[in-house]
Design a protein around this motif. Structure first.
Motif, PDB file in Angstrom:
ATOM      1  N   GLY A 125       0.800  -1.230   0.000  1.00 33.01           N
ATOM      2  CA  GLY A 125       0.000   0.000   0.000  1.00 33.01           C
ATOM      3  C   GLY A 125       0.829   1.274   0.000  1.00 33.01           C
ATOM      4  O   GLY A 125       0.294   2.360   0.232  1.00 33.01           O
ATOM      5  N   GLN A 136       1.542   7.854   0.853  1.00 33.71           N
ATOM      6  CA  GLN A 136       2.097   7.269   2.086  1.00 33.71           C
ATOM      7  C   GLN A 136       3.556   7.696   2.281  1.00 33.71           C
ATOM      8  O   GLN A 136       3.982   7.972   3.405  1.00 33.71           O
ATOM      9  N   ASP A 187      -0.177  -0.796   4.699  1.00 33.03           N
ATOM     10  CA  ASP A 187      -1.510  -1.087   4.162  1.00 33.03           C
ATOM     11  C   ASP A 187      -2.511  -1.394   5.268  1.00 33.03           C
ATOM     12  O   ASP A 187      -3.600  -0.823   5.325  1.00 33.03           O
ATOM     13  N   HIS A 206      -5.982   0.642   6.175  1.00 30.55           N
ATOM     14  CA  HIS A 206      -7.351   0.104   6.158  1.00 30.55           C
ATOM     15  C   HIS A 206      -8.112   0.539   7.411  1.00 30.55           C
ATOM     16  O   HIS A 206      -9.316   0.761   7.376  1.00 30.55           O
ATOM     17  N   SER A 218       0.805   3.576   9.638  1.00 28.40           N
ATOM     18  CA  SER A 218       1.371   3.551   8.282  1.00 28.40           C
ATOM     19  C   SER A 218       2.723   4.263   8.241  1.00 28.40           C
ATOM     20  O   SER A 218       3.651   3.807   7.565  1.00 28.40           O
ATOM     21  N   GLN A 253      -3.150   3.166  -1.711  1.00 34.44           N
ATOM     22  CA  GLN A 253      -4.037   3.046  -0.545  1.00 34.44           C
ATOM     23  C   GLN A 253      -4.897   4.298  -0.397  1.00 34.44           C
ATOM     24  O   GLN A 253      -4.886   5.174  -1.253  1.00 34.44           O
ATOM     25  N   SER A 254      -5.623   4.347   0.673  1.00 37.59           N
ATOM     26  CA  SER A 254      -6.690   5.335   0.828  1.00 37.59           C
ATOM     27  C   SER A 254      -6.247   6.704   1.328  1.00 37.59           C
ATOM     28  O   SER A 254      -6.882   7.716   0.994  1.00 37.59           O
ATOM     29  N   HIS A 260      -8.346  -0.123  -1.031  1.00 36.10           N
ATOM     30  CA  HIS A 260      -7.214   0.260  -1.873  1.00 36.10           C
ATOM     31  C   HIS A 260      -7.681   1.254  -2.935  1.00 36.10           C
ATOM     32  O   HIS A 260      -8.873   1.352  -3.215  1.00 36.10           O
TER      33      HIS A 260
END
Ligand SMILES: [Zn+2]
Length: 469
Positions: free
Chosen positions: A43, A48, A338, A342, A349, A383-384, A432
């Protein structure tokens, strides 16, 4: 579950004598062994990396990652299970790791098997060990989790991790998880844990001991006992890892499941929803919205005493390079970037990127002493988390403007505020996202600036001089 390519490949390798690349009496005439260290940040997209750099090094600072000779991008390609000619634009770790490990595209959830017709795909680990090249895998997730599994197992679904879970069929939203088709009794290779201990890996280090405690299919011994019988030294503590004998295979299982993150939000906090006042709830153009209180990151007490990624990487490098004249392939995964995203835990992270950067320091130090070492760092998917304005540019237009998602407002060590937003869905877990992922290397000549994840398989295979099948 269908095995086509690998047995014929082994026959071919044996026929043409490719296994003869190992120790020769005249060391002076031998080429220096070539090694590949592949580091995957699960992720770890550019958001990030930027979040971690801002927090750990300052906005103008540099991670070790940033000083790599080559920085490019990899396309993340995923196909549909029911129609492999169609693309799906967001990957999971199983299909993206399969692309890197085998050079082939597949659908979400699959571990080194093809979408639709379920054929086994030969992995770089299998090719390398057949060519007498040592192999190792390191992660801070369970060693049976998707990224690592794609390098040694073949199974229709990533969740069939232990002999206990492989017996179950379950409906998971839009996906049916049919593990029993991969039972050995049904012609499969068994659960992911059973496939790990049957593999030719020289070492696998991570978490996930709970997947090795159940009994092997149709046997009275546990998977741990089978591992020991097959020559693995089973390691369960930092102390054991530090003193493990280099002449045995290692199976490190340092946590029940995934290993805990190094950092957490202040007082264990994660992202929180902005809170509209009663007026704003009644009328969207009026009232005020209270944002989450700023926080800092703090050490996660749950990770105390457990081996960090750097130690596992150092020990893996010591093991794989010991008396080795034919090179090695090592994959190191920083998995919690990752998993923490989530759960909307920005600090978790950040600690994951920090662990990856430290493991990279170890890899670079090794490569300095062993020049024929290619280091590749990449991610499996985006990732988000995204950095959003701490103060919206549209603030002051007369209506409250704020994120529809959940927010972490981090007070950085340079005493500034960084707002990190999570808003991929309304569920308890973020999802994701579909952007390209970065690729870094210590050897600019070995990698183009843009490639696909499947191309990475060929880059690694070519560098290690593994013959074509
Ligand atoms: Zn994930």
């Amino acid at each position: 579950m269908k095995r086509l390519a690998f047995n014929s490949l082994i026959a071919l390798i044996t026929t043409f004598g490719f296994t003869q690349v190992s120790a020769q009496p005249d060391l002076a005439t031998q080429p220096i062994p070539k090694n590949v260290i592949l580091i995957i940040g699960d992720g770890m997209d550019d958001h990030q990396i930027t979040i971690a750099r801002n927090y750990l090094k300052g906005a103008a600072g540099r991670l070790t990652l940033d000083n790599m000779a080559q920085r490019g991008v990899a396309q993340v390609l995923t196909v549909a299970e029911n129609d492999p000619k169609k693309f799906v634009y967001v990957a999971d770790s199983a299909n993206s790791a399969t692309a890197i490990a085998t050079g082939q595209l597949t659908s979400r959830g699959r571990i080194a098997t093809t979408a639709g017709d379920d054929n086994d795909l030969t992995s770089i680990i299998e090719l390398a060990s057949a060519a007498n090249i040592k192999t190792g895998l390191v992660s801070n997730s369970s060693v049976t989790d998707a990224t690592m599994a794609a390098f040694y197992a073949h199974i229709n679904m990533r969740f069939c991790q232990s002999p206990a879970s492989i017996e179950k069929t379950s409906d998971f939203g839009q996906m049916t998880i049919d593990c029993p088709q991969d039972l050995q009794a049904n012609g499969g290779l068994g659960s992911i844990a059973e496939q790990l201990v049957a593999s030719n890996l020289d070492l696998a280090l991570g978490g996930g001991i709970k997947y090795f405690r159940p009994k092997v299919e149709n046997q009275s011994m546990s998977v741990i006992e089978l591992a020991e019988q097959l020559g693995f030294e089973v390691l369960t503590s930092t102390k054991q890892l530090q003193s493990a004998p280099l002449d045995k295979k290692w199976l490190g299982l340092f946590a029940p499941s995934d290993m805990p993150a190094r950092l957490r939000g202040q007082d264990g906090r994660s992202a929180e929803e902005p809170q509209p006042d009663i007026t704003h709830r009644a009328l969207s153009s009026k009232g005020e919205v209270r944002m989450p209180e700023p926080m800092i990151c703090e050490p996660n007490p749950k990770s105390k005493g457990l081996p960090h990624l750097k130690l596992m990487t150092d020990r893996a490098l010591a093991h794989l390079s010991q008396d080795n004249r034919s090179g090695f392939f090592l994959m190191v995964e920083s998995a919690l970037i990752d998993k923490e995203a989530h759960d909307r835990r920005a600090c978790g992270s950040i600690g994951g990127v920090e662990q990856l950067d430290e493991a990279l320091d170890s890899a670079l130090a090794f490569a300095q002493k062993n020049p024929n070492t290619l280091i590749i760092v990449t991610a499996d998917h985006s990732q988000s988390a995204q950095i959003v304005p701490e103060n919206s540019l549209f603030k002051g237009v007369g209506v409250p403007v704020y994120t529809p998602g959940k927010l972490v407002r981090l007070r950085t060590p340079e005493n500034s505020l960084m707002a990190i937003n999570y808003a991929t869905n309304n569920f308890i877990k973020e999802e994701h996202t579909g952007a390209n992922v970065p690729v870094f290397s210590n050897d600019a000549a070995s990698l183009p600036s843009m490639l696909t994840q499947a191309d990475l398989f060929h880059v690694i295979k070519n560098y290690l001089n593994i013959p074509n099948n």
